[in-house]
Every structure is written in structure tokens, then in C-alpha cells.
Design an enzyme around this catalytic site. Structure first.
Site, PDB file in Angstrom:
ATOM      1  N   LYS A 140       0.866  -1.052   0.089  1.00 51.57           N
ATOM      2  CA  LYS A 140       0.023   0.157  -0.082  1.00 51.57           C
ATOM      3  C   LYS A 140       0.865   1.371  -0.004  1.00 51.57           C
ATOM      4  CE  LYS A 140      -4.533   0.955   0.452  1.00 51.57           C
ATOM      5  NZ  LYS A 140      -5.501   0.300  -0.195  1.00 51.57           N
ATOM      6  N   TYR A 188     -23.869   4.500  -1.697  1.00 53.09           N
ATOM      7  CA  TYR A 188     -24.309   4.313  -3.308  1.00 53.09           C
ATOM      8  C   TYR A 188     -23.188   5.004  -4.055  1.00 53.09           C
ATOM      9  CZ  TYR A 188     -27.838   2.540  -6.447  1.00 53.09           C
ATOM     10  OH  TYR A 188     -28.345   2.080  -7.378  1.00 53.09           O
ATOM     11  N   ASN A 227     -19.222   3.676  -6.026  1.00 50.21           N
ATOM     12  CA  ASN A 227     -18.897   2.605  -7.091  1.00 50.21           C
ATOM     13  C   ASN A 227     -19.239   1.056  -6.537  1.00 50.21           C
ATOM     14  OD1 ASN A 227     -16.471   0.570  -7.651  1.00 50.21           O
ATOM     15  ND2 ASN A 227     -16.454   2.318  -9.454  1.00 50.21           N
TER      16      ASN A 227
HETATM   17  P1  NAD Z   1     -17.434   6.112  -3.507  1.00 48.69           P
HETATM   18  O1  NAD Z   1     -16.790   7.340  -3.235  1.00 48.69           O
HETATM   19  O2  NAD Z   1     -17.473   5.844  -4.998  1.00 48.69           O
HETATM   20  O3  NAD Z   1     -18.876   5.919  -2.666  1.00 48.69           O
HETATM   21  C1  NAD Z   1     -19.191   6.127  -1.509  1.00 48.69           C
HETATM   22  C2  NAD Z   1     -20.647   6.375  -1.264  1.00 48.69           C
HETATM   23  O4  NAD Z   1     -20.886   6.390  -0.023  1.00 48.69           O
HETATM   24  C3  NAD Z   1     -21.031   7.760  -1.835  1.00 48.69           C
HETATM   25  O5  NAD Z   1     -22.419   7.626  -2.681  1.00 48.69           O
HETATM   26  C4  NAD Z   1     -21.385   8.512  -0.859  1.00 48.69           C
HETATM   27  O6  NAD Z   1     -22.447   9.536  -0.949  1.00 48.69           O
HETATM   28  C5  NAD Z   1     -21.645   7.588   0.270  1.00 48.69           C
HETATM   29  N1  NAD Z   1     -21.480   8.138   1.698  1.00 48.69           N
HETATM   30  C6  NAD Z   1     -20.459   8.969   2.205  1.00 48.69           C
HETATM   31  N2  NAD Z   1     -20.571   9.219   3.415  1.00 48.69           N
HETATM   32  C7  NAD Z   1     -21.665   8.215   3.848  1.00 48.69           C
HETATM   33  C8  NAD Z   1     -22.464   8.075   5.011  1.00 48.69           C
HETATM   34  N3  NAD Z   1     -21.914   8.384   6.148  1.00 48.69           N
HETATM   35  N4  NAD Z   1     -23.356   7.241   4.887  1.00 48.69           N
HETATM   36  C9  NAD Z   1     -23.991   6.719   3.826  1.00 48.69           C
HETATM   37  N5  NAD Z   1     -23.317   7.110   2.666  1.00 48.69           N
HETATM   38  C10 NAD Z   1     -22.267   7.847   2.699  1.00 48.69           C
HETATM   39  O7  NAD Z   1     -16.582   4.847  -2.817  1.00 48.69           O
HETATM   40  P2  NAD Z   1     -16.540   3.583  -3.196  1.00 48.69           P
HETATM   41  O8  NAD Z   1     -15.166   3.266  -4.172  1.00 48.69           O
HETATM   42  O9  NAD Z   1     -17.636   2.859  -3.435  1.00 48.69           O
HETATM   43  O10 NAD Z   1     -15.928   2.754  -2.028  1.00 48.69           O
HETATM   44  C11 NAD Z   1     -16.548   2.532  -0.688  1.00 48.69           C
HETATM   45  C12 NAD Z   1     -15.823   1.735   0.312  1.00 48.69           C
HETATM   46  O11 NAD Z   1     -15.597   0.454  -0.411  1.00 48.69           O
HETATM   47  C13 NAD Z   1     -14.770   2.394   0.703  1.00 48.69           C
HETATM   48  O12 NAD Z   1     -14.574   2.126   2.021  1.00 48.69           O
HETATM   49  C14 NAD Z   1     -13.732   1.742  -0.092  1.00 48.69           C
HETATM   50  O13 NAD Z   1     -12.206   1.927   0.562  1.00 48.69           O
HETATM   51  C15 NAD Z   1     -14.188   0.185  -0.168  1.00 48.69           C
HETATM   52  N6  NAD Z   1     -13.532  -0.275  -1.408  1.00 48.69           N
HETATM   53  C16 NAD Z   1     -13.784  -0.009  -2.513  1.00 48.69           C
HETATM   54  C17 NAD Z   1     -13.167  -0.569  -3.699  1.00 48.69           C
HETATM   55  C18 NAD Z   1     -13.466  -0.133  -5.245  1.00 48.69           C
HETATM   56  O14 NAD Z   1     -12.989  -0.659  -6.066  1.00 48.69           O
HETATM   57  N7  NAD Z   1     -14.113   1.071  -5.438  1.00 48.69           N
HETATM   58  C19 NAD Z   1     -12.586  -1.756  -3.567  1.00 48.69           C
HETATM   59  C20 NAD Z   1     -12.291  -2.116  -2.128  1.00 48.69           C
HETATM   60  C21 NAD Z   1     -12.820  -1.693  -1.032  1.00 48.69           C
END
Ligand code: NAD
Length: 394
Positions: A87, A202, A204
Site C-alpha cells: 500500500k 451508493y 462505485n
Molecule cells: P465512492 O466514493 O464511490 O462511494 C461512496 C458512497 O458513500 C457515496 O455514494 C457517498 O455519498 C456515500 N457516503 C459517504 N458518506 C456516507 C455516510 N456517512 N452514509 C452513507 N453513505 C455515505 O466509494 P467506493 O469506491 O464505492 O468505496 C466505498 C468503500 O468500499 C470504501 O470503504 C472503499 O475503501 C471500499 N472499497 C472500494 C473498492 C473499489 O474498487 N471502489 C475496492 C475495495 C474496497
């Protein structure tokens, strides 16, 4: 980041912990011209080159990065990938920063890591870094293999082989989360068709989990984002919700019907449901709401949506929890597919071929005893890491 989130990211650690797995390399860099510090931690290379994303925040530090690198060691091993865990972090808050400055920082970081990349470490996207930053990174580094998560039109042609970027925006993580939910339901002998699902966050991950679960017949009854929760007992339609969210940026603009209602943001964790998917930030299930969680299954789409002590409380109440590093491994499996030059069809097949058997193996290893799925998964991952013999180790 407030103090609670900061301490959750660091745990109670005040220094990097070195143990039987690593970390093997802790690389700290400083650019005196651009005045930023960065760190890359390569936790363990037994299974292969360390793989993990670049986080760019004002609060990231070597301790946080070392914990995330360890999580990547477990995630990659559990996913059955020939990758070690790594990381990196750029210790600058990019909010409000000009695009030129951000690009210069990413480029400088890529150049400073050249002695280790891609021989021992391959970068990828994480908080505040997306396919655009990966393109900058690869361009500045000079090697297409230096990172994954690059744009789909970012092509390499070498030795008659064409390889393209596979951005996380294709939905590999949400797909893996949806598959994990499917396996968990089967494990509890519950039907996927008609199963009620709630998705907190909501973006990715959440969006694609919704898309696939709906396709397979589940009923996504509630979804939240930072603006609130939308609930519909007859099921929220994916296409309609995407349209509404695209228009206003909020899930609350979903068309109102006799079966739908708007609720407050954090109530989503307390709704009765078969499957709850936290897919937003860390520590959303905590001391204030853990006693009111009513889900039968929790599939952790987000990283550390709750601390282990809260997982234990819910486990004692028979809630089946599929831990983060098992459930959300779709992204890193897609990274491996990109590295191998696969197209998106082959990538999705690979995600399915890895996530499904691994979730099953974890659940089988828990058995009928009182063990936690997370402990079983760590046992499996550790065993694989300690037995690993990456070719470049010889
Ligand atoms: P993103 O930024 O695309 O989406 C996050 C969503 O959460 C947004 O819709 C935002 O409005 C919402 N949000 C923010 N604060 C909130 C709250 N307090 N309550 C409810 N909703 C809230 O992020 P992502 O890429 O979807 O990632 C989400 C999680 O998954 C993170 O913890 C990330 O580390 C983890 N993750 C993502 C991936 C990936 O490929 N995108 C891979 C592994 C882990």
C-alpha cells in the site's frame, strides 16, 4: 478526518508492528521541491509482487499504510492471487488543490518509487486516486505495468500483445460483493430470489452490488448515500435510481410511490433485512447502533465498516458477517486481470472464479462451531502466505 476516524484508521498503534509476515519494506520519500512526504509499505512478498493502492489524504501516515498493506497481504492471499500485500500513501490533502499540482505530486511519487516499481510493488487507485491518477503515474514512471486501474483506452502493445487498462469503474468490487451475498444466503439456506437487501453507500461499490443483485432476483429495499436513505418495500429499481441520482446527486430524488419513503441517513443500519451491505466509510456500525442492527447477513463492501469488537457482538447474535478483505476483493482481482492483459469478460469470470470458492472455503472452515468468519479467513490467508514461494524469491 476527525479524531475518531483517525484513530480507527490507526487502531491503537503508535508504531509499525513487525511480525512473522512483515512488513518487509517501508519506503519513505520526501520531495523538497513540492514539499510532500510519501510512504510505500511492502508487507510480504512470499506470494508475489506487492499490490495495493495509493491513498492521498492529509492524515495518512506510515502506521496507517502498514496496516492497510497487511490487509492487502490477507486480501490477495485469500483471493488466491500471486500477489503480495502493499500500500502507499501521499501525505497531502488534495481537496482544493489545482489539478496541475496534484499531477506534479503523483508524477514525482511515481519517479521516486521507480527503484521498487514494478519489480516489487505495483500501485493502484485508492482514496482520492482514480483511473486519471493511475494514467499520470504510469506515464511518469514509464512502465505500463507500474500500476493498475488505468483507463480502458490506456493501451500497451508489446511483443505482439495488446493490453488495456481495466478501471475499477467497471464494477468488479460491487460484483464480488454481490457474489459474496449470494454465497452467504446459500450458506444459510435462504433464497436469493426475493431476498431483502439494504445498501449503505451508493458509490462505485454500492451501485454495482445493486445492479447484480437485482439481476439475480434479490429485492434491494433500501439504499443510502450521504444525503439520506430511500426505502421501497417493493424494491428500488436500479435503472430508475441511477437516473435519479445522476440528475440531482442524491438517492432521495428516487420517484415517490405508495410503497417508498425517505428516511434519515443512518437508520439504514437498523432496518430489518436479510442482507446489509455497508459500502460507504469506516466505523458506520459502532457503539451507538450495534444493538439495533437487525440484518441476518452483513457483507462488508467497505473497508472496516465496524471494529472487530462490534463484529463479535453481532456474531454472538448469529449475524453472519462476510469480512471486508474477503468480500471486496473484486477490485484487486480485476487488477490482476489487467496486469495479465485480460479483457473485461475474462476479468468478471476471474472475479467469480475466485470470490465464490474462497467465501465457501472460509465458511466451511468456520464449520458449525462458534468461530468467526474473519478469524477463519485470516487463518487461511496466513497459511497461504507462509507457504508462498514467489518465483522471484529464488
Ligand atoms: P465512492 O466514493 O464511490 O462511494 C461512496 C458512497 O458513500 C457515496 O455514494 C457517498 O455519498 C456515500 N457516503 C459517504 N458518506 C456516507 C455516510 N456517512 N452514509 C452513507 N453513505 C455515505 O466509494 P467506493 O469506491 O464505492 O468505496 C466505498 C468503500 O468500499 C470504501 O470503504 C472503499 O475503501 C471500499 N472499497 C472500494 C473498492 C473499489 O474498487 N471502489 C475496492 C475495495 C474496497
Amino acid at each position: 478526518m476527525d479524531e475518531t476516524k483517525k484513530s480507527a484508521a490507526q487502531g491503537t498503534q503508535t508504531e509499525i508492528i513487525y511480525d512473522e509476515l512483515g512488513p518487509e519494506y517501508v519506503i519513505e520519500v520526501y520531495d523538497p521541491k513540492l514539499n510532500f512526504r510519501g510512504v510505500a509499505v511492502l508487507d510480504n512478498l512470499n506470494l508475489g509482487i506487492a499490490k495495493g493502492g495509493i491513498r492521498m489524504t492529509g492524515t495518512v501516515n506510515p502506521i496507517e499504510v502498514s496496516r492497510l498493506a497487511r490487509a492487502m497481504s490477507y486480501k490477495n492471499a485469500m483471493a488466491g492471487l500471486p500477489f503480495g500485500g502493499g500500500k502507499s500513501g501521499i501525505m497531502v490533502d488534495p481537496k482544493g488543490m489545482s489539478l496541475n499540482k496534484k499531477k506534479a505530486i503523483i508524477e514525482s511519487f511515481a519517479k521516486m518509487l521507480r527503484p521498487f516499481v514494478p519489480k516489487y510493488y505495483i500501485a493502484g487507485p485508492d482514496i482520492n486516486t482514480t483511473e486519471r491518477e493511475m494514467m499520470w503515474f504510469a506515464d511518469a514512471h514509464g512502465d505500463w505495468e507500474s500500476c493498475t486501474g488505468k483507463p480502458a483506452n490506456y493501451v500497451s502493445r508489446k511483443n505482439g500483445k495488446t493490453r488495456r487498462g481495466l478501471p475499477h469503474e467497471l464494477g468488479s468490487t460491487g460484483f464480488g460483493v454481490a457474489l459474496s451475498a449470494k454465497v452467504a444466503l446459500e450458506h444459510l439456506e435462504m433464497k436469493l430470489k426475493g431476498a431483502e437487501v439494504t445498501i449503505a453507500g451508493y458509490g462505485n461499490v454500492g451501485v454495482f452490488a445493486h445492479k447484480f443483485l437485482e439481476e439475480w432476483g434479490a429485492l434491494v429495499v433500501a439504499v443510502s448515500d450521504s444525503s439520506g436513505t430511500i426505502y421501497d418495500r417493493s424494491g428500488l429499481n436500479y435503472a430508475k435510481l441511477m437516473k435519479a441520482k445522476a440528475k440531482t446527486g442524491s438517492v432521495l430524488s428516487y420517484p415517490v410511490s405508495t410503497t417508498s419513503k425517505k428516511l434519515t441517513r443512518d437508520i439504514i443500519y437498523e432496518l430489518s433485512t436479510d442482507v446489509l451491505i455497508p459500502a460507504a466509510g469506516p466505523d458506520v456500525i459502532n457503539a451507538t447502533n450495534v444493538d439495533r442492527v437487525k440484518a441476518k447477513i452483513i457483507v462488508e463492501g467497505a473497508n472496516i465498516p465496524m471494529r472487530e469488537e462490534f463484529e463479535k457482538i453481532l456474531h454472538r447474535k448469529n449475524v453472519l458477517i462476510i469480512p471486508d478483505f474477503v468480500a471486496n476483493a473484486g477490485g484487486v482481482i480485476s487488477s490482476y486481470a489487467e496486469y495479465m492483459g485480460y479483457d473485461s469478460v475474462k476479468m468478471f469470470k476471474l472475479v467469480e472464479g475466485k470470490i465464490v470458492p474462497n467465501v465457501k472455503e472460509m465458511l466451511l472452515s468456520v464449520g458449525k462451531g462458534s468461530g468467526m468468519p474473519r478469524d477463519a479467513a485470516i487463518r487461511i490467508a496466513k497459511r497461504r502466505i507462509l507457504a508462498g514461494k514467489a518465483p522471484f524469491r529464488k
